[in-house]
Design a protein around this motif. Structure first.
Motif, PDB file in Angstrom:
ATOM      1  N   ARG A 146       0.827  -1.207   0.000  1.00  0.00           N
ATOM      2  CA  ARG A 146       0.000   0.000   0.000  1.00  0.00           C
ATOM      3  C   ARG A 146       0.861   1.257   0.000  1.00  0.00           C
ATOM      4  O   ARG A 146       0.535   2.236  -0.680  1.00  0.00           O
ATOM      5  CB  ARG A 146      -0.942   0.009   1.211  1.00  0.00           C
ATOM      6  CG  ARG A 146      -1.801   1.272   1.273  1.00  0.00           C
ATOM      7  CD  ARG A 146      -2.684   1.310   2.510  1.00  0.00           C
ATOM      8  NE  ARG A 146      -3.867   0.491   2.372  1.00  0.00           N
ATOM      9  CZ  ARG A 146      -4.956   0.862   1.704  1.00  0.00           C
ATOM     10  NH1 ARG A 146      -4.989   2.030   1.091  1.00  0.00           N
ATOM     11  NH2 ARG A 146      -6.007   0.080   1.640  1.00  0.00           N
ATOM     12  N   ALA A 147       1.955   1.244   0.738  1.00  0.00           N
ATOM     13  CA  ALA A 147       2.828   2.413   0.774  1.00  0.00           C
ATOM     14  C   ALA A 147       3.344   2.732  -0.628  1.00  0.00           C
ATOM     15  O   ALA A 147       3.433   3.903  -1.027  1.00  0.00           O
ATOM     16  CB  ALA A 147       3.988   2.179   1.728  1.00  0.00           C
ATOM     17  N   LEU A 148       3.694   1.699  -1.414  1.00  0.00           N
ATOM     18  CA  LEU A 148       4.160   1.934  -2.781  1.00  0.00           C
ATOM     19  C   LEU A 148       3.041   2.529  -3.636  1.00  0.00           C
ATOM     20  O   LEU A 148       3.259   3.481  -4.399  1.00  0.00           O
ATOM     21  CB  LEU A 148       4.654   0.623  -3.384  1.00  0.00           C
ATOM     22  CG  LEU A 148       5.233   0.713  -4.805  1.00  0.00           C
ATOM     23  CD1 LEU A 148       6.442  -0.193  -4.936  1.00  0.00           C
ATOM     24  CD2 LEU A 148       4.187   0.332  -5.861  1.00  0.00           C
ATOM     25  N   LEU A 149       1.822   1.989  -3.503  1.00  0.00           N
ATOM     26  CA  LEU A 149       0.700   2.483  -4.298  1.00  0.00           C
ATOM     27  C   LEU A 149       0.339   3.918  -3.910  1.00  0.00           C
ATOM     28  O   LEU A 149       0.046   4.755  -4.771  1.00  0.00           O
ATOM     29  CB  LEU A 149      -0.505   1.561  -4.126  1.00  0.00           C
ATOM     30  CG  LEU A 149      -0.294   0.106  -4.574  1.00  0.00           C
ATOM     31  CD1 LEU A 149      -1.507  -0.738  -4.210  1.00  0.00           C
ATOM     32  CD2 LEU A 149      -0.017   0.022  -6.066  1.00  0.00           C
ATOM     33  N   GLU A 150       0.370   4.206  -2.611  1.00  0.00           N
ATOM     34  CA  GLU A 150       0.071   5.567  -2.162  1.00  0.00           C
ATOM     35  C   GLU A 150       1.130   6.547  -2.651  1.00  0.00           C
ATOM     36  O   GLU A 150       0.818   7.693  -2.995  1.00  0.00           O
ATOM     37  CB  GLU A 150      -0.032   5.606  -0.639  1.00  0.00           C
ATOM     38  CG  GLU A 150      -1.279   4.921  -0.102  1.00  0.00           C
ATOM     39  CD  GLU A 150      -1.318   4.906   1.420  1.00  0.00           C
ATOM     40  OE1 GLU A 150      -0.269   5.180   2.051  1.00  0.00           O
ATOM     41  OE2 GLU A 150      -2.386   4.613   1.982  1.00  0.00           O
ATOM     42  N   GLY A 151       2.371   6.104  -2.698  1.00  0.00           N
ATOM     43  CA  GLY A 151       3.429   6.953  -3.222  1.00  0.00           C
ATOM     44  C   GLY A 151       3.197   7.297  -4.679  1.00  0.00           C
ATOM     45  O   GLY A 151       3.454   8.422  -5.117  1.00  0.00           O
ATOM     46  N   ASP A 152       2.687   6.334  -5.450  1.00  0.00           N
ATOM     47  CA  ASP A 152       2.392   6.596  -6.852  1.00  0.00           C
ATOM     48  C   ASP A 152       1.272   7.629  -6.988  1.00  0.00           C
ATOM     49  O   ASP A 152       1.351   8.539  -7.816  1.00  0.00           O
ATOM     50  CB  ASP A 152       1.984   5.311  -7.564  1.00  0.00           C
ATOM     51  CG  ASP A 152       1.678   5.543  -9.028  1.00  0.00           C
ATOM     52  OD1 ASP A 152       2.599   5.413  -9.849  1.00  0.00           O
ATOM     53  OD2 ASP A 152       0.518   5.883  -9.350  1.00  0.00           O
ATOM     54  N   VAL A 153       0.222   7.485  -6.173  1.00  0.00           N
ATOM     55  CA  VAL A 153      -0.885   8.442  -6.235  1.00  0.00           C
ATOM     56  C   VAL A 153      -0.395   9.851  -5.925  1.00  0.00           C
ATOM     57  O   VAL A 153      -0.779  10.825  -6.584  1.00  0.00           O
ATOM     58  CB  VAL A 153      -2.006   8.019  -5.259  1.00  0.00           C
ATOM     59  CG1 VAL A 153      -3.047   9.130  -5.114  1.00  0.00           C
ATOM     60  CG2 VAL A 153      -2.669   6.726  -5.735  1.00  0.00           C
ATOM     61  N   THR A 154       0.471   9.969  -4.926  1.00  0.00           N
ATOM     62  CA  THR A 154       1.031  11.280  -4.583  1.00  0.00           C
ATOM     63  C   THR A 154       1.796  11.862  -5.773  1.00  0.00           C
ATOM     64  O   THR A 154       1.665  13.046  -6.098  1.00  0.00           O
ATOM     65  CB  THR A 154       1.954  11.160  -3.368  1.00  0.00           C
ATOM     66  OG1 THR A 154       1.203  10.664  -2.257  1.00  0.00           O
ATOM     67  CG2 THR A 154       2.567  12.506  -3.005  1.00  0.00           C
ATOM     68  N   PHE A 155       2.595  11.024  -6.417  1.00  0.00           N
ATOM     69  CA  PHE A 155       3.370  11.482  -7.578  1.00  0.00           C
ATOM     70  C   PHE A 155       2.445  11.942  -8.710  1.00  0.00           C
ATOM     71  O   PHE A 155       2.668  12.999  -9.319  1.00  0.00           O
ATOM     72  CB  PHE A 155       4.277  10.353  -8.071  1.00  0.00           C
ATOM     73  CG  PHE A 155       4.969  10.661  -9.364  1.00  0.00           C
ATOM     74  CD1 PHE A 155       6.128  11.430  -9.384  1.00  0.00           C
ATOM     75  CD2 PHE A 155       4.461  10.182 -10.574  1.00  0.00           C
ATOM     76  CE1 PHE A 155       6.769  11.722 -10.587  1.00  0.00           C
ATOM     77  CE2 PHE A 155       5.098  10.472 -11.777  1.00  0.00           C
ATOM     78  CZ  PHE A 155       6.245  11.246 -11.778  1.00  0.00           C
TER      79      PHE A 155
END
Length: 317
Positions: A146-155
């Protein structure tokens, strides 16, 4: 082949991001069919194979066809970056038998369905199989995923703010573009349809696609699943950087854990993130909690740890 979503007027403001645990769970079954397509996920694939005999593998395998398609009703459109698996499973339990049969037959083609997908109660069996699969193969790693996916959304959100919606869409696997008021997706499949996106378009980052993907059936809500950034680092052990003075006081490992625990995490999540055993992490967590530097609370089946106010002040200094 191309799928087109037509954005009209306010629909341009209806483009949203969401994260779906259920989508990731179901799409990960692609790796059962063709693990060679997912070389960055091989550490996870090897671990999955060790517990395969504890899963309803025959049914799970039947949910993916040779084109690596999965049933639409198992990849519903999520509405939030904070979507919970429990809520998604509860929603698909209410899927009508007609939709379940339609999607399974669209997936498997003409002829009889495979034995695991026949008979009464097939939806309940699918949900039970997916639940067991989640608990054994996903739950220990989901916070990290989830942390990786949330990082993508932020980007992607930053890309919209800095360069606009069209530029952000063009960066999704190179197979999406905004032409006028129409979003065009060129999936690696034979899908072709056009539909309005009157109820919005949802963009869903995933670890289990090689390009942009859309629902199979044109009646499904508009959604684009695309490959998340940073997948190459997902299974690499993370370092434990810590201020030198703090490391001298507590030791490097415990100081590093305090830095990591600015946000709550479980011992299993920390162990997966750092590439160590849960017992090693628990030893440090117990010592830090006994010293008043951590607080803990139960969240479902897991115990989450976070820094105490004392630890925040210590790190701040």
């Amino acid at each position: 082949m191309v799928v087109r979503y037509q954005l009209v007027g306010q629909d341009l403001g209806g483009v949203r991001f969401a994260i779906s645990p259920l989508n990731e769970l179901v799409l990960s079954l692609h790796a059962w069919r063709d693990p060679g397509r997912y070389p960055l996920q091989l550490p996870w694939v090897r671990e999955m194979r060790r517990v395969r005999d504890r899963l309803d593998a025959e049914l799970l395998f039947a949910l993916v066809n040779d084109d690596l398609w999965t049933p639409d009703f198992l990849t519903p459109r999520p509405w939030s970056p904070l979507t919970r698996l429990e809520d998604e499973l509860a929603a698909i339990r209410g899927t009508s038998p007609g939709i379940v049969d339609r999607d399974l037959r669209l997936l498997r083609g003409p002829g009889e369905l495979p034995v695991p997908l026949r008979g009464p109660g097939v939806l309940d069996r699918i949900v039970a199989a997916l639940t067991g699969y989640w608990e054994l193969c996903f739950a220990p790693h989901w916070p990290r995923m989830r942390a990786l996916l949330e990082g993508d959304v932020t980007f992607r959100g930053r890309e919209i703010a800095q360069h606009g919606l069209a530029a952000m869409l063009a960066g999704l696997a190179g197979r999406v573009r905004l032409t006028g008021d129409t979003v065009e997706i060129h999936p690696r499949s034979r899908l072709e349809y056009t539909r309005p996106a009157a109820d919005g378009l949802t963009l869903v980052p995933s670890m289990w696609t090689s390009s942009a993907a859309t629902p199979i059936h044109p009646d499904e809500p508009p959604m684009i699943i695309y490959l998340a950034r940073g997948l190459g680092t997902l299974w690499e052990p993370q370092p434990l950087p810590a201020p030198g003075a703090l490391a001298g006081l507590l030791g490097a490992h415990r100081a590093g854990l305090l830095v990591q625990l600015a946000t709550p995490a479980s011992s299993s999540e920390l162990a997966a993130r750092l590439g160590v055993t849960p017992s090693a992490v628990n030893q440090h967590l117990r010592a830090l909690r006994a010293g008043g530097l951590l607080v803990s609370a139960r969240h479902g089946r897991a115990v989450l740890y976070r820094r105490s106010d004392l630890a925040d002040r210590l790190i701040g200094h």
